[in-house]
Scaffold this active site. Structure first.
Site, PDB file in Angstrom:
ATOM      1  N   TYR A 463       0.836  -1.210   0.000  1.00  0.00           N
ATOM      2  CA  TYR A 463       0.000   0.000   0.000  1.00  0.00           C
ATOM      3  C   TYR A 463       0.869   1.257   0.000  1.00  0.00           C
ATOM      4  CZ  TYR A 463      -3.862   3.155   1.085  1.00  0.00           C
ATOM      5  OH  TYR A 463      -4.783   4.171   1.038  1.00  0.00           O
ATOM      6  N   SER A 543      -6.347   1.224  -4.554  1.00  0.00           N
ATOM      7  CA  SER A 543      -6.469   2.633  -4.176  1.00  0.00           C
ATOM      8  C   SER A 543      -5.094   3.297  -4.250  1.00  0.00           C
ATOM      9  CB  SER A 543      -7.094   2.745  -2.778  1.00  0.00           C
ATOM     10  OG  SER A 543      -7.594   4.034  -2.556  1.00  0.00           O
ATOM     11  N   ASP A 626     -17.632   3.918  -7.868  1.00  0.00           N
ATOM     12  CA  ASP A 626     -16.581   4.332  -6.939  1.00  0.00           C
ATOM     13  C   ASP A 626     -16.557   5.862  -6.879  1.00  0.00           C
ATOM     14  OD1 ASP A 626     -14.326   4.813  -5.450  1.00  0.00           O
ATOM     15  OD2 ASP A 626     -13.080   3.354  -6.480  1.00  0.00           O
ATOM     16  N   HIS A 661     -15.813   1.591  -4.019  1.00  0.00           N
ATOM     17  CA  HIS A 661     -14.380   1.533  -3.762  1.00  0.00           C
ATOM     18  C   HIS A 661     -13.970   0.222  -3.104  1.00  0.00           C
ATOM     19  CE1 HIS A 661     -10.541   3.528  -3.695  1.00  0.00           C
ATOM     20  NE2 HIS A 661     -10.391   3.326  -2.395  1.00  0.00           N
TER      21      HIS A 661
END
Length: 693
Positions: A463, A543, A626, A661
């Site tokens: 991430y 993301s 999203d 999302h």
């Protein structure tokens, strides 16, 4: 099994002559028209792309087998950590394959539980999800939020817990907010935005959040405005009520920056003003509780790994603040108050440890945990002597324990039965050097007896942003990946919160390239140490992690065989123009700033695709609803990738419908998506399907 091939008729995406000037630099944006998700042209493009993608996936013989195994493994009872309010206990349970988990309540832990809220009945296809709940102080009323198709927009309703009937109360235009009841059980605080344009509500910018109080039985139009700042369009407000009901605590946030303000209001005095206790955005603060005029707070002020301080609101000057629990080498995650003691969760090299302190800061004990993993729970009231916590690891499903705060003993409360043997797998933590020499931790999980011959299919996931910590977590999809012979590797990149605010800041704004270098170094370490090779290495992330994958596959297309960027931020020059995207400028920097623009433009995935380049086999995933990272990011990146890519590797986009999302996504949709991802990798990495056990 199909091999990758060049017979892809990608939909032709029209190129416009759109050019923007940024600080004297001319930047073309030929696919700007894809920013309108509802235009006929965009809808036709989406449909055509999905046809190509699903036709390719349908040819992969292992896909059905993978889906079948995922479905079988997913089908086990999943429980949340129970919590108590008033005289009732509450917990979530999923029987196995239910699209949404069900909320149960019971008077004592020995009672027969009864269904309080079943989100599976909200819609036929499971796309309306529960998104927030708050139980009144007496345990008789439930405020709950509903999200449709994964949108961040939430509608709130109220249920009488005893009768199970909904009251007439209905609140709309709520986003990024919970609910906090007053102790008279007559209403709650919440935050909302002005009513948006119905047609463009999934794209429009969100500014000027306001904090309200809703009194039961009254229409939303009569809600009492508690706090707003017309001079600060970016400020948002989280309202909370102290455990004794005395104070409203207002945490003021601005974007995603890890800095906030703390205001409070005395609820015993109807005429009381909102008092600004902390009015500078210089650190992160969280109120734990109070005793009289003494407020205890968790903060990273002058302590990037966190500490606990006390502030006397009658004498709030900074010179009089007291340190209760000092900063340590481990990163402070959260603090609760139970048995009149502080229960503190730390991260030690990205895995959990729990310590208990007296109110004067003296250590009582460290809680003995079952192993290397992540903890959730330890919730409750100040004088509770029992609590519950969940423990999970890469090969350990979420197991719930009951904890006696007096004796310090944990007892097993609920253990899930999953159709796999954790003893067949091993997790190790290694530390590798990034480009600048910084040591980065990485978890590697795989079947025991793995041969380090450089030939193992490996999925590298990370991430690296927004102070988010990636800790050990059980996932059915990862177990299936490992059953297929795959290695699962998770590096804890800079930009995350694993080592506190300094670690976060080392990977944000002008230093964002550092995050990509950390990820690339992880890939190179796995190859050098014979876990895998470039031909067998896939990368994934969602993301901000989707941005990570997009940046790394454009910077080092030679290093990876496959890339799975999910709901990624791909256009770093226009991310701030949609919904809550403006808030990320505190993390990424702003294209309006010339110095920050240069950095953003240098790594923006959309702007760094080079025509005639062979890119890894890629399957971009996004969803049409999203409204966090709008699908335009993935749409434009896919169109540009297909136009730039040269070679036989498939470069596809999979667009989920009636989903957002990721939060609240139905189980059925999750299984479909994971099956498609693993099937795509099975074809790309030339895997032989499932090797169970």
């Amino acid at each position: 099994m199909v091999s990758t091939h060049s017979n892809f008729n990608y939909p032709l995406a029209r190129k416009d002559n759109q050019v923007d000037s940024y600080h004297g630099v001319e930047v073309s944006d030929p696919y700007r028209w894809l920013e309108d998700p509802d235009s006929e042209e965009t809808r036709a493009w989406v449909e055509a792309e999905n046809q190509v993608t699903f036709a390719y996936l349908a040819q992969i013989s292992a896909r059905d087998q993978i889906k079948e195994r995922l479905t079988k493994l997913w089908d086990y009872e999943k429980y949340s950590v129970p919590f108590k309010q008033g005289e009732r206990y509450f917990y979530f349970k999923n029987d196995g394959l239910q699209n949404q988990s069900v909320l149960y309540t019971l008077q004592s832990l020995d009672d027969t539980p009864r269904v309080l809220l079943d989100p599976n009945t909200f819609s036929e296809d499971g796309t309306v999800a529960l998104s927030g709940l708050a139980v009144s102080e007496n345990g008789n009323l439930l405020a709950y939020g509903l999200s449709t198709s994964g949108s961040d927009w939430i509608e709130w309703k109220v249920k009488d817990i005893e009768s199970g009937e909904d009251l007439a109360d209905h609140l709309k235009w709520v986003k990024f907010s919970g609910a906090a009841w007053t102790h008279d059980n007559q209403g709650f605080f919440y935050s909302r935005y002005n009513e948006p344009n119905e047609k463009t509500k999934l794209e429009d910018l969100n500014y000027f959040q306001k904090l309200y109080y809703h009194r039961l039985g009254t229409p939303q139009s009569e809600d009492l405005l508690i706090y707003e700042r017309r001079d600060q369009k970016e400020w948002g407000f989280n309202g909370g009520v102290t455990e004794d009901g005395r104070y409203l605590i207002i945490s003021v946030w601005k974007g995603t920056e890890q800095k906030n303000l703390i205001f409070y209001k005395d609820l015993q005095n109807a005429e009381a003003n909102v008092i600004e206790l902390i009015n500078e955005f210089e650190a992160n603060y969280s109120v734990i509780d109070h005793e009289g005029s003494i407020f205890w707070l968790q903060t990273d002020l002058m302590a990037p790994k966190g500490r606990v301080i006390a502030i006397d609101i009658n004498n709030p000057d900074k010179n009089h603040w007291q340190e209760i629990i000092p900063e340590t080498e481990d990163t402070l995650q959260s603090v609760g108050l139970l048995n009149n003691q502080f229960v503190v969760e730390y991260l030690k090299d990205a895995h959990s440890s729990i310590k208990i302190f007296n109110l004067d800061g003296s250590l009582v004990r460290e809680v003995e945990l079952p192993g290397l993993g992540s903890v959730g729970g330890f919730n409750g009231k100040r004088y509770d002597t029992e609590t519950f916590y969940m423990f999970t690891g890469f090969t350990m499903p979420s197991t719930i324990y009951r904890y006696d705060l007096i004796s310090g003993k944990s007892t097993l409360f609920r253990q899930p039965q999953v159709d796999f043997n954790p003893d067949d797998y091993v997790t190790e933590q290694v530390f590798y050097s990034s480009k600048d020499g910084t040591k980065i931790p990485m978890f590697i999980t795989h079947k025991k007896g793995l041969v380090l011959d450089g030939n193992n299919p490996t999925y590298l996931y990370a991430y690296g942003g927004f102070n988010v910590s990636i800790t050990p977590n059980f996932s059915v999809s990862n177990v299936v990946w490992m059953e297929m012979g795959g290695v699962y590797a998770v590096p804890n990149l800079r930009g995350g919160g694993e080592y506190g605010e300094e670690w976060h800041q080392a990977g944000m704004k002008l230093k964002k390239q550092t995050v990509f270098e950390d990820f690339i170094a992880a890939a190179e370490w796995l190859i050098e140490n014979n876990y895998t090779s470039s031909e067998k290495l896939a990368i994934g992330g969602g993301s901000n992690g989707g941005l990570l994958v997009g940046a790394c596959m454009t910077q080092r297309p030679d290093l990876f065989a496959a890339a799975l960027p999910s709901v990624g931020v791909m256009d770093m020059l226009r991310f701030h123009k949609f919904t809550i995207g403006w808030a990320w400028c505190s993390e990424y920097g702003s294209p309006e700033n010339e110095e920050e623009f240069k950095v953003l433009y240098a790594y923006s995935p959309l702007h760094n695709l080079k025509p005639g380049t062979t890119y890894p086999s890629t399957m971009i995933t996004t969803a049409d609803h999203d409204d966090r990272v709008v699908p335009a990011h993935s749409f434009k990146f896919a169109a540009a990738l297909q136009a730039s890519h040269q070679g036989e590797n498939p470069v596809l986009i999979r667009i989920e419908t009636k989903a957002g999302h990721g939060a609240g996504k139905p189980t059925a949709k999750m299984i479909e998506e994971v099956a498609d991802k693993w099937a795509f990798l099975a074809a790309t990495l030339k895997m032989n399907g499932l090797g169970k056990g």
